[in-house]
Write a protein that holds these residues in place. Structure first.
Motif, mmCIF file in Angstrom:
data_model
loop_
_atom_site.group_PDB
_atom_site.id
_atom_site.type_symbol
_atom_site.label_atom_id
_atom_site.label_comp_id
_atom_site.label_asym_id
_atom_site.label_seq_id
_atom_site.Cartn_x
_atom_site.Cartn_y
_atom_site.Cartn_z
ATOM 1 N N LEU A 1 1.493 -1.423 0.409
ATOM 2 C CA LEU A 1 -0.112 0.110 -0.028
ATOM 3 C C LEU A 1 0.670 1.501 -0.040
ATOM 4 O O LEU A 1 0.525 2.355 -0.609
ATOM 5 N N LEU A 2 1.819 1.442 0.825
ATOM 6 C CA LEU A 2 2.700 2.169 0.964
ATOM 7 C C LEU A 2 3.481 2.528 -0.361
ATOM 8 O O LEU A 2 3.625 3.740 -1.014
ATOM 9 N N LEU A 3 4.649 1.045 -1.032
ATOM 10 C CA LEU A 3 4.958 1.719 -2.875
ATOM 11 C C LEU A 3 3.369 2.028 -3.644
ATOM 12 O O LEU A 3 3.763 3.222 -4.585
ATOM 13 N N GLY A 4 2.674 1.538 -3.530
ATOM 14 C CA GLY A 4 1.457 1.851 -4.532
ATOM 15 C C GLY A 4 0.975 3.354 -4.083
ATOM 16 O O GLY A 4 1.032 4.613 -5.118
ATOM 17 N N GLY A 5 0.559 4.205 -2.584
ATOM 18 C CA GLY A 5 0.823 5.533 -3.074
ATOM 19 C C GLY A 5 1.837 6.220 -3.191
ATOM 20 O O GLY A 5 1.672 7.516 -4.088
ATOM 21 N N THR A 6 2.948 5.898 -2.932
ATOM 22 C CA THR A 6 4.567 6.773 -3.147
ATOM 23 C C THR A 6 4.370 6.725 -5.032
ATOM 24 O O THR A 6 4.480 7.926 -5.358
ATOM 25 N N ILE A 7 3.743 5.746 -6.217
ATOM 26 C CA ILE A 7 3.905 5.230 -6.414
ATOM 27 C C ILE A 7 2.831 6.640 -7.663
ATOM 28 O O ILE A 7 2.793 7.405 -8.154
ATOM 29 N N ALA A 8 1.777 6.783 -7.015
ATOM 30 C CA ALA A 8 0.213 7.197 -7.357
ATOM 31 C C ALA A 8 0.296 8.989 -6.689
ATOM 32 O O ALA A 8 0.105 9.932 -7.403
ATOM 33 N N THR A 9 1.589 9.247 -5.979
ATOM 34 C CA THR A 9 1.977 10.727 -5.298
ATOM 35 C C THR A 9 3.172 11.155 -6.386
ATOM 36 O O THR A 9 2.743 12.210 -6.826
ATOM 37 N N GLY A 10 3.636 10.140 -6.737
ATOM 38 C CA GLY A 10 4.831 10.362 -7.467
ATOM 39 C C GLY A 10 4.280 10.867 -9.026
ATOM 40 O O GLY A 10 3.878 12.192 -9.681
ATOM 41 N N TYR A 11 2.991 10.097 -9.575
ATOM 42 C CA TYR A 11 2.322 10.210 -10.572
ATOM 43 C C TYR A 11 1.561 11.595 -10.571
ATOM 44 O O TYR A 11 1.375 12.918 -11.421
ATOM 45 N N GLY A 12 1.067 11.973 -9.157
ATOM 46 C CA GLY A 12 0.456 13.733 -9.129
ATOM 47 C C GLY A 12 1.530 14.233 -9.307
ATOM 48 O O GLY A 12 0.765 15.532 -9.748
#
Length: 172
Positions: free
Chosen positions: A140-151
């Motif tokens: 979940l942390l990895l997915g959130g970090t990737i989503a935040t990076g895309y944002g």
């Protein structure tokens, strides 16, 4: 109340037999019972005192990994110290360098946040106790970090960027 009355109530409570599983079942906090009904797996049973083996057994030395030792700690500290000048750099740098400095600031902030939250997960949701729940939080942390990076990428390319937003907020 006399001394005799106090000692007799204490001795009678000590002489009572253990209530057994019913008392244990009713002493479990409600959130844990609710978690079981939601399908959250129970904690992994730990050995008494957290000790595996005997006191005379040699300690197991983990295999060396560069990413989980002093190099990892040093890299975390370099990222944290590097954020200090990077927070000021977009405001004092030339306008031509602002997008590059801003993107380095965003990337460093993401890495710093990832390491900090990863440390929280490792400390408070340890794998030896929580097992798959720990793994789920790491994913979940990895997915959130990737989503935040895309944002952040979209924010940097299609809008004024992080330093522009901070400059606007500072002037407001």
């Amino acid at each position: 109340m006399s001394f005799r009355a106090v000692t007799s109530s204490v001795s009678s409570s000590l002489a009572r037999p253990c209530l057994g599983l019913r008392a244990i079942r009713h002493s479990i906090p409600a959130p844990i019972v609710a978690a079981r009904h939601l399908g959250i797996p129970p904690l992994i049973a730990q050995p008494p005192g957290g000790i595996v083996g005997t006191v005379n057994d040699a300690a197991e030395i983990p295999p060396p990994e560069k990413l989980h030792g002093s190099y990892h700690w040093t890299f975390e500290r370099l990222i944290a110290v590097g954020l200090v000048p990077l927070t000021v750099a977009p405001f004092v740098s030339d306008a031509a360098l602002a997008p590059a400095v801003d993107s380095v600031l965003v990337a460093t902030t993401l890495v710093h946040s990832y390491f900090g939250l990863q440390s929280c997960i490792v400390d408070y949701i340890p794998k030896r106790e929580f097992g798959k729940v720990h793994d789920a939080f790491m994913w979940l942390l990895l997915g959130g970090t990737i989503a935040t990076g895309y944002g952040f990428y979209k924010f940097e390319t299609e809008d004024i960027g992080l330093s522009g937003t901070i400059a606007k907020a500072w002037k407001a």
